[in-house]
Design a protein around this motif. Structure first.
Motif, mmCIF file in Angstrom:
data_model
loop_
_atom_site.group_PDB
_atom_site.id
_atom_site.type_symbol
_atom_site.label_atom_id
_atom_site.label_comp_id
_atom_site.label_asym_id
_atom_site.label_seq_id
_atom_site.Cartn_x
_atom_site.Cartn_y
_atom_site.Cartn_z
ATOM 1 N N ALA A 10 36.000 33.441 40.539
ATOM 2 C CA ALA A 10 36.008 34.143 41.820
ATOM 3 C C ALA A 10 36.703 35.507 41.764
ATOM 4 N N TRP A 11 37.997 35.545 41.501
ATOM 5 C CA TRP A 11 38.740 36.795 41.565
ATOM 6 C C TRP A 11 39.314 37.155 40.200
ATOM 7 N N PRO A 12 39.068 38.385 39.750
ATOM 8 C CA PRO A 12 39.722 38.805 38.501
ATOM 9 C C PRO A 12 41.186 39.118 38.786
ATOM 10 N N PRO A 13 42.064 38.900 37.819
ATOM 11 C CA PRO A 13 43.458 39.275 38.055
ATOM 12 C C PRO A 13 43.561 40.794 38.170
ATOM 13 N N GLU A 14 44.372 41.233 39.108
ATOM 14 C CA GLU A 14 44.540 42.662 39.360
ATOM 15 C C GLU A 14 45.107 43.372 38.127
ATOM 16 N N GLY A 15 44.485 44.502 37.768
ATOM 17 C CA GLY A 15 44.972 45.295 36.644
ATOM 18 C C GLY A 15 44.373 44.920 35.295
#
Length: 189
Positions: free
Chosen positions: A147-152
């Protein structure tokens, strides 16, 4: 006896609330999302896999059916879903002998031995896991974020089959380099 049952239920509720507070409430992984992850792993060779925030262990049980020789370890902080995983394993001990489920703080898990790491949680814990736990991952380890990639962090690729959540694919080296960059910055101060 009733008091004991109330205490047990209260304990399960507290662990579920703790998981929600930490940003990792239990949300079951859908079968189609499991199939998508399995298709990513289809041509990969690996001996061990970890699921951080494994819930009921559904991802690990699916991998175990296809690869009974792979050591599979799941970690969860909420006891209620984990209990269902333990029960499933108890009903098929031979079929799932390579699946191991643990009640443990996800930030203290040793990921250094894993060839594959699943991380299926909420956005904020994804980033926190990437910046802390995954810095100890093998460079060649395959890391899958649902779902969501880790930020950065920029994924090597993103898989998205019809009707599935995006699956962001990384290698452990992406997180090791983040640790080295942070270490260099702290030495300059």
């Amino acid at each position: 006896m009733a008091t004991f049952l109330y205490l047990v239920v209260l304990f399960f509720l507290i662990t579920a609330a703790y998981a929600g507070f930490k940003g990792a409430p239990f949300v079951p992984t859908l079968s189609k999302d499991i199939r998508q992850a399995l298709s990513v792993l289809k041509n990969e060779k690996f001996e061990s896999a970890i699921d951080l925030g494994c819930g009921t262990g559904s991802m690990l049980f699916a991998v175990a059916q296809e690869r009974p020789q792979v050591r599979l370890s799941g970690y969860e902080v909420s006891l209620a879903p984990l209990l269902f995983g333990w029960i499933r394993k108890c009903f098929s001990p031979k079929k799932y002998r390579n699946v191991h489920l643990y009640w443990k703080n996800l930030y203290s898990v040793d990921v250094s031995f894993a060839d594959v790491i699943f991380v299926f949680m909420m956005p904020e814990p994804h980033t926190r896991i990437a910046k802390t736990v995954l810095t100890r991952a093998k460079s060649h380890a395959l890391v899958l974020f649902e779902a969501w990639p880790p930020e950065g962090f920029v994924p090597d690729r993103t898989e998205k089959q019809d009707g599935c959540l995006p699956l962001h694919v990384y290698h452990g080296s992406a997180f090791r380099s983040a640790q080295q960059t942070a270490s260099k910055v702290s030495h300059l101060r």
